[in-house]
Design a protein around this motif. Sequence first.
Motif, PDB file in Angstrom:
ATOM      1  N   THR A  98       1.124  -1.272  -0.436  1.00 53.52           N
ATOM      2  CA  THR A  98      -0.135   0.596  -0.661  1.00 53.52           C
ATOM      3  C   THR A  98       0.723   1.063   0.514  1.00 53.52           C
ATOM      4  N   LEU A  99       1.897   1.272   0.941  1.00 53.24           N
ATOM      5  CA  LEU A  99       2.922   2.420   1.000  1.00 53.24           C
ATOM      6  C   LEU A  99       4.145   2.164   0.226  1.00 53.24           C
ATOM      7  N   MET A 100       4.500   0.853   0.638  1.00 52.14           N
ATOM      8  CA  MET A 100       6.434   1.458   0.462  1.00 52.14           C
ATOM      9  C   MET A 100       6.691   0.752  -0.480  1.00 52.14           C
ATOM     10  N   ARG A 101       6.158   0.969  -1.707  1.00 59.79           N
ATOM     11  CA  ARG A 101       6.470   0.862  -2.923  1.00 59.79           C
ATOM     12  C   ARG A 101       6.823   2.705  -3.460  1.00 59.79           C
ATOM     13  N   HIS A 102       6.416   3.579  -3.048  1.00 63.11           N
ATOM     14  CA  HIS A 102       6.305   4.912  -2.679  1.00 63.11           C
ATOM     15  C   HIS A 102       7.868   5.279  -2.339  1.00 63.11           C
ATOM     16  N   VAL A 103       8.062   4.498  -1.159  1.00 59.92           N
ATOM     17  CA  VAL A 103       8.586   4.759   0.020  1.00 59.92           C
ATOM     18  C   VAL A 103       9.859   4.043  -0.189  1.00 59.92           C
ATOM     19  N   ALA A 104      10.274   2.892  -1.073  1.00 58.67           N
ATOM     20  CA  ALA A 104      10.974   2.928  -2.171  1.00 58.67           C
ATOM     21  C   ALA A 104      11.741   2.985  -2.737  1.00 58.67           C
ATOM     22  N   GLU A 105      11.108   3.603  -3.881  1.00 59.54           N
ATOM     23  CA  GLU A 105      11.077   4.365  -4.444  1.00 59.54           C
ATOM     24  C   GLU A 105      12.771   5.522  -4.560  1.00 59.54           C
ATOM     25  N   GLY A 106      11.866   5.494  -3.477  1.00 62.42           N
ATOM     26  CA  GLY A 106      13.200   7.495  -2.934  1.00 62.42           C
ATOM     27  C   GLY A 106      14.306   6.821  -2.862  1.00 62.42           C
ATOM     28  N   PHE A 107      15.231   5.613  -2.751  1.00 59.88           N
ATOM     29  CA  PHE A 107      16.390   5.157  -2.509  1.00 59.88           C
ATOM     30  C   PHE A 107      17.375   3.430  -3.308  1.00 59.88           C
ATOM     31  N   SER A 108      18.713   4.037  -3.264  1.00 55.80           N
ATOM     32  CA  SER A 108      19.097   3.574  -4.247  1.00 55.80           C
ATOM     33  C   SER A 108      19.354   1.882  -3.791  1.00 55.80           C
ATOM     34  N   ASP A 109      20.461   0.984  -4.622  1.00 58.80           N
ATOM     35  CA  ASP A 109      20.835  -0.057  -4.224  1.00 58.80           C
ATOM     36  C   ASP A 109      21.588  -0.112  -3.095  1.00 58.80           C
ATOM     37  N   GLY A 110      22.889   1.008  -2.740  1.00 54.82           N
ATOM     38  CA  GLY A 110      23.930   1.606  -2.222  1.00 54.82           C
ATOM     39  C   GLY A 110      22.963   1.800  -1.128  1.00 54.82           C
ATOM     40  N   GLU A 111      21.797   2.240  -1.159  1.00 52.05           N
ATOM     41  CA  GLU A 111      21.663   3.799   0.710  1.00 52.05           C
ATOM     42  C   GLU A 111      20.295   2.225   1.445  1.00 52.05           C
ATOM     43  N   ILE A 112      19.747   1.067   0.681  1.00 50.51           N
ATOM     44  CA  ILE A 112      18.872   0.389   0.969  1.00 50.51           C
ATOM     45  C   ILE A 112      20.052  -0.607   1.700  1.00 50.51           C
ATOM     46  N   ASP A 113      21.170  -1.096   0.876  1.00 51.75           N
ATOM     47  CA  ASP A 113      21.809  -1.870   2.042  1.00 51.75           C
ATOM     48  C   ASP A 113      22.923  -0.537   2.584  1.00 51.75           C
ATOM     49  N   ALA A 114      22.835   0.619   3.126  1.00 55.44           N
ATOM     50  CA  ALA A 114      23.219   1.126   4.311  1.00 55.44           C
ATOM     51  C   ALA A 114      22.061   1.249   5.350  1.00 55.44           C
ATOM     52  N   MET A 115      21.261   0.996   4.622  1.00 51.92           N
ATOM     53  CA  MET A 115      19.573   1.072   5.972  1.00 51.92           C
ATOM     54  C   MET A 115      19.686  -0.190   6.711  1.00 51.92           C
ATOM     55  N   ALA A 116      20.293  -1.475   5.337  1.00 51.14           N
ATOM     56  CA  ALA A 116      20.199  -3.143   5.931  1.00 51.14           C
ATOM     57  C   ALA A 116      20.659  -3.081   7.366  1.00 51.14           C
ATOM     58  N   ARG A 117      22.448  -2.682   7.066  1.00 53.48           N
ATOM     59  CA  ARG A 117      22.982  -2.515   7.848  1.00 53.48           C
ATOM     60  C   ARG A 117      23.103  -1.867   8.963  1.00 53.48           C
ATOM     61  N   TYR A 118      22.009  -1.284   8.639  1.00 58.20           N
ATOM     62  CA  TYR A 118      21.967   0.016  10.165  1.00 58.20           C
ATOM     63  C   TYR A 118      20.763  -1.712  11.286  1.00 58.20           C
ATOM     64  N   PHE A 119      19.714  -1.296  10.897  1.00 59.70           N
ATOM     65  CA  PHE A 119      18.272  -2.500  11.113  1.00 59.70           C
ATOM     66  C   PHE A 119      18.771  -3.657  11.384  1.00 59.70           C
ATOM     67  N   VAL A 120      20.268  -4.624  11.131  1.00 60.04           N
ATOM     68  CA  VAL A 120      20.433  -5.921  11.583  1.00 60.04           C
ATOM     69  C   VAL A 120      21.016  -5.056  12.927  1.00 60.04           C
ATOM     70  N   GLN A 121      21.684  -3.853  13.011  1.00 57.12           N
ATOM     71  CA  GLN A 121      22.148  -4.042  14.479  1.00 57.12           C
ATOM     72  C   GLN A 121      21.725  -3.763  15.748  1.00 57.12           C
ATOM     73  N   VAL A 122      20.187  -2.824  15.209  1.00 56.64           N
ATOM     74  CA  VAL A 122      19.326  -2.304  15.994  1.00 56.64           C
ATOM     75  C   VAL A 122      18.729  -3.879  16.835  1.00 56.64           C
ATOM     76  N   LYS A 123      18.820  -3.632  18.260  1.00 57.18           N
ATOM     77  CA  LYS A 123      18.400  -4.638  18.895  1.00 57.18           C
ATOM     78  C   LYS A 123      16.822  -4.836  19.085  1.00 57.18           C
ATOM     79  N   PRO A 124      16.355  -6.244  18.880  1.00 56.72           N
ATOM     80  CA  PRO A 124      14.083  -6.050  18.129  1.00 56.72           C
ATOM     81  C   PRO A 124      14.209  -5.830  20.292  1.00 56.72           C
ATOM     82  N   GLU A 125      13.039  -5.719  20.736  1.00 56.67           N
ATOM     83  CA  GLU A 125      12.260  -5.043  21.725  1.00 56.67           C
ATOM     84  C   GLU A 125      11.822  -6.478  22.340  1.00 56.67           C
TER      85      GLU A 125
END
Length: 125
Positions: A98-125
């Motif tokens: 519903t929403l994520m296509r619009h969100v994801a369209e704003g990011f390059s592969d490199g930016e997605i990779d950078a966010m992936a590296r960020y989120f994976v190291q955040v401890k889920p609650e």
Amino acid sequence: MRLHHLTLTLVGLVFAIGLLGANAPVFAAPAVVPAAATPLPPGPKTPPSGAAMAQTCAGCHGTDGRLHAAAFMPLAGMPTAQFVQAMRDFRDGKRPATLMRHVAEGFSDGEIDAMARYFVQVKPE
Ligand code: HEC
């Protein structure tokens, strides 16, 4: 004495004309330079970090990708490959959204990779 007075008047007159001349361009130009005309400082030389870009996700996915209410999927601790695949699939329209296509369209592969590296190291609650 009279000559002296005349000299003073002449000097004063020349001075006044000089001032007027000097001031003329100031009257022509706007007195205050509008803030918008001020050139912006150069942009950052390094691309935004994954952590910085991840802040744009917080409104829906929670701060740091952690959710207290499970309205949306939390992103904290999501495996890198899963995150990257999800984002690329959203962007390419391969995964319905519903929403994520619009969100994801704003990011390059490199930016997605950078966010992936960020989120994976955040401890889920
Ligand atoms: C306006 C709300 C909104 C924003 C902002 C948003 N998302 Fe989403 N996200 C959603 C919704 C809704 C879904 C479920 C899929 C859909 O319907 O779009 C989702 C799903 C996801 C999924 C899939 C989760 C899973 O468990 O498979 C990922 C990954 C994701 N978002 C990443 C992000 C990232 C990264 C950002 C920031 C760059 C972001 N989202 C910003 C609303 C949002």
